[in-house]
Design a protein around this motif. Structure first.
Motif, mmCIF file in Angstrom:
data_model
loop_
_atom_site.group_PDB
_atom_site.id
_atom_site.type_symbol
_atom_site.label_atom_id
_atom_site.label_comp_id
_atom_site.label_asym_id
_atom_site.label_seq_id
_atom_site.Cartn_x
_atom_site.Cartn_y
_atom_site.Cartn_z
ATOM 1 N N GLY A 27 0.631 -1.240 0.062
ATOM 2 C CA GLY A 27 0.065 -0.128 0.010
ATOM 3 C C GLY A 27 0.956 1.321 -0.078
ATOM 4 O O GLY A 27 1.978 1.118 0.044
ATOM 5 N N PHE A 28 0.181 2.529 -0.232
ATOM 6 C CA PHE A 28 1.060 3.605 -0.155
ATOM 7 C C PHE A 28 0.018 4.869 -0.103
ATOM 8 O O PHE A 28 -1.162 4.468 -0.103
ATOM 9 C CB PHE A 28 1.925 3.934 -1.514
ATOM 10 C CG PHE A 28 0.942 4.088 -2.599
ATOM 11 C CD1 PHE A 28 0.607 5.196 -3.182
ATOM 12 C CD2 PHE A 28 0.511 2.910 -3.279
ATOM 13 C CE1 PHE A 28 -0.203 5.525 -4.070
ATOM 14 C CE2 PHE A 28 -0.432 3.266 -4.631
ATOM 15 C CZ PHE A 28 -0.610 4.416 -4.811
ATOM 16 N N THR A 29 0.479 5.982 0.358
ATOM 17 C CA THR A 29 -0.352 7.074 0.549
ATOM 18 C C THR A 29 0.711 8.168 0.041
ATOM 19 O O THR A 29 1.830 7.873 0.169
ATOM 20 C CB THR A 29 -0.911 7.387 2.064
ATOM 21 O OG1 THR A 29 -1.808 8.496 1.992
ATOM 22 C CG2 THR A 29 0.324 7.447 3.087
ATOM 23 N N CYS A 30 0.006 9.335 -0.388
ATOM 24 C CA CYS A 30 0.784 10.400 -0.900
ATOM 25 C C CYS A 30 0.144 11.703 -0.324
ATOM 26 O O CYS A 30 -1.135 12.067 -0.248
ATOM 27 C CB CYS A 30 0.599 10.491 -2.394
ATOM 28 S SG CYS A 30 1.282 12.075 -3.047
ATOM 29 N N TRP A 31 0.884 12.519 0.318
ATOM 30 C CA TRP A 31 0.616 13.892 0.856
ATOM 31 C C TRP A 31 1.511 14.879 0.608
ATOM 32 O O TRP A 31 2.605 14.589 0.136
ATOM 33 C CB TRP A 31 0.242 13.894 2.362
ATOM 34 C CG TRP A 31 1.314 13.169 3.392
ATOM 35 C CD1 TRP A 31 1.557 11.792 3.336
ATOM 36 C CD2 TRP A 31 2.303 13.848 4.158
ATOM 37 N NE1 TRP A 31 2.592 11.724 4.208
ATOM 38 C CE2 TRP A 31 3.072 12.795 4.577
ATOM 39 C CE3 TRP A 31 2.421 15.230 4.245
ATOM 40 C CZ2 TRP A 31 4.074 13.223 5.383
ATOM 41 C CZ3 TRP A 31 3.602 15.410 5.094
ATOM 42 C CH2 TRP A 31 4.357 14.403 5.784
ATOM 43 N N LEU A 39 5.661 10.458 -0.194
ATOM 44 C CA LEU A 39 5.081 9.152 -0.631
ATOM 45 C C LEU A 39 5.417 8.063 0.498
ATOM 46 O O LEU A 39 6.614 7.873 0.790
ATOM 47 C CB LEU A 39 5.692 8.550 -1.751
ATOM 48 C CG LEU A 39 5.162 9.295 -3.015
ATOM 49 C CD1 LEU A 39 5.898 8.602 -4.200
ATOM 50 C CD2 LEU A 39 3.637 9.147 -3.217
ATOM 51 N N ASP A 40 4.370 7.824 1.323
ATOM 52 C CA ASP A 40 4.688 6.712 2.449
ATOM 53 C C ASP A 40 4.298 5.397 1.804
ATOM 54 O O ASP A 40 3.174 5.020 1.342
ATOM 55 C CB ASP A 40 3.745 6.973 3.711
ATOM 56 C CG ASP A 40 4.235 8.029 4.408
ATOM 57 O OD1 ASP A 40 5.634 8.357 4.408
ATOM 58 O OD2 ASP A 40 3.437 8.537 5.046
ATOM 59 N N LEU A 42 3.641 1.566 2.688
ATOM 60 C CA LEU A 42 2.949 0.660 3.733
ATOM 61 C C LEU A 42 3.059 -0.859 3.505
ATOM 62 O O LEU A 42 2.864 -1.372 2.361
ATOM 63 C CB LEU A 42 1.695 1.226 3.939
ATOM 64 C CG LEU A 42 1.303 2.688 3.902
ATOM 65 C CD1 LEU A 42 -0.220 3.047 3.587
ATOM 66 C CD2 LEU A 42 1.715 3.564 5.084
ATOM 67 N N TYR A 44 0.263 -3.342 5.069
ATOM 68 C CA TYR A 44 -1.160 -3.827 6.065
ATOM 69 C C TYR A 44 -0.883 -4.877 6.894
ATOM 70 O O TYR A 44 -0.172 -5.988 6.535
ATOM 71 C CB TYR A 44 -2.088 -3.876 4.931
ATOM 72 C CG TYR A 44 -2.780 -2.875 4.334
ATOM 73 C CD1 TYR A 44 -3.835 -2.032 4.809
ATOM 74 C CD2 TYR A 44 -2.211 -2.492 3.054
ATOM 75 C CE1 TYR A 44 -4.289 -1.147 4.327
ATOM 76 C CE2 TYR A 44 -2.579 -1.418 2.480
ATOM 77 C CZ TYR A 44 -3.701 -0.569 3.122
ATOM 78 O OH TYR A 44 -4.313 0.342 2.392
ATOM 79 N N THR A 63 -1.734 -0.195 9.714
ATOM 80 C CA THR A 63 -0.645 -0.013 8.441
ATOM 81 C C THR A 63 0.580 0.492 9.209
ATOM 82 O O THR A 63 0.661 1.230 10.197
ATOM 83 C CB THR A 63 -1.018 0.785 7.229
ATOM 84 O OG1 THR A 63 -1.450 2.036 7.808
ATOM 85 C CG2 THR A 63 -2.359 -0.032 6.727
ATOM 86 N N ARG A 68 9.609 6.130 3.548
ATOM 87 C CA ARG A 68 9.043 7.384 3.307
ATOM 88 C C ARG A 68 9.975 8.083 2.278
ATOM 89 O O ARG A 68 11.253 8.226 2.745
ATOM 90 C CB ARG A 68 8.807 8.314 4.629
ATOM 91 C CG ARG A 68 8.410 9.483 4.270
ATOM 92 C CD ARG A 68 7.985 10.319 5.511
ATOM 93 N NE ARG A 68 6.610 10.066 5.858
ATOM 94 C CZ ARG A 68 6.242 10.257 7.123
ATOM 95 N NH1 ARG A 68 6.836 10.957 7.898
ATOM 96 N NH2 ARG A 68 4.903 9.831 7.396
#
Length: 102
Positions: A27-31, A39-40, A42, A44, A63, A68
């Motif tokens: 997984g990943f997230t962007c902020w 970009l983090d 992740l 799960y 998560t 990072r």
């Protein structure tokens, strides 16, 4: 008289031994803020049963950030272009990527 053309630059990517195996992420997230896109990546972890603030049952999905990476805004479009090109090359070589949830 024109200036001489500089020689081409050969970029040599050096991967430190401690990083050579890479890190698994599913997984990943962007902020972002004014100066950076972050970009983090992740992993799960197993779900946990819990309760919310109102005492209602919930399933929590923890998560863990395994890596990072921060990019300046000017570089994020280049990242997207390289990812798109790489996906096209992958699908040409191995077939269509099966999207999660399909």
């Amino acid at each position: 008289m024109s200036e001489p053309t500089p020689p081409p630059t050969d970029v040599e990517v050096i991967v430190p031994e401690a990083m050579s195996a890479g890190r698994y992420a599913n997984g990943f997230t962007c902020w972002y803020n004014r100066t950076d896109f972050t970009l983090d990546f992740l992993v799960y972890l197993p779900t946990e049963n819990g309760v919310d603030d109102a005492g209602q049952p919930v399933v929590r999905q923890p998560t863990q950030v395994v890596s990072r990476v921060k990019f300046p805004p000017a570089l994020i479009f280049r990242l997207m272009q390289i990812l798109n090109d790489s996906m096209s090359n992958y699908e040409h070589q191995f077939g269509a990527i099966v999207h999660l949830g399909d």
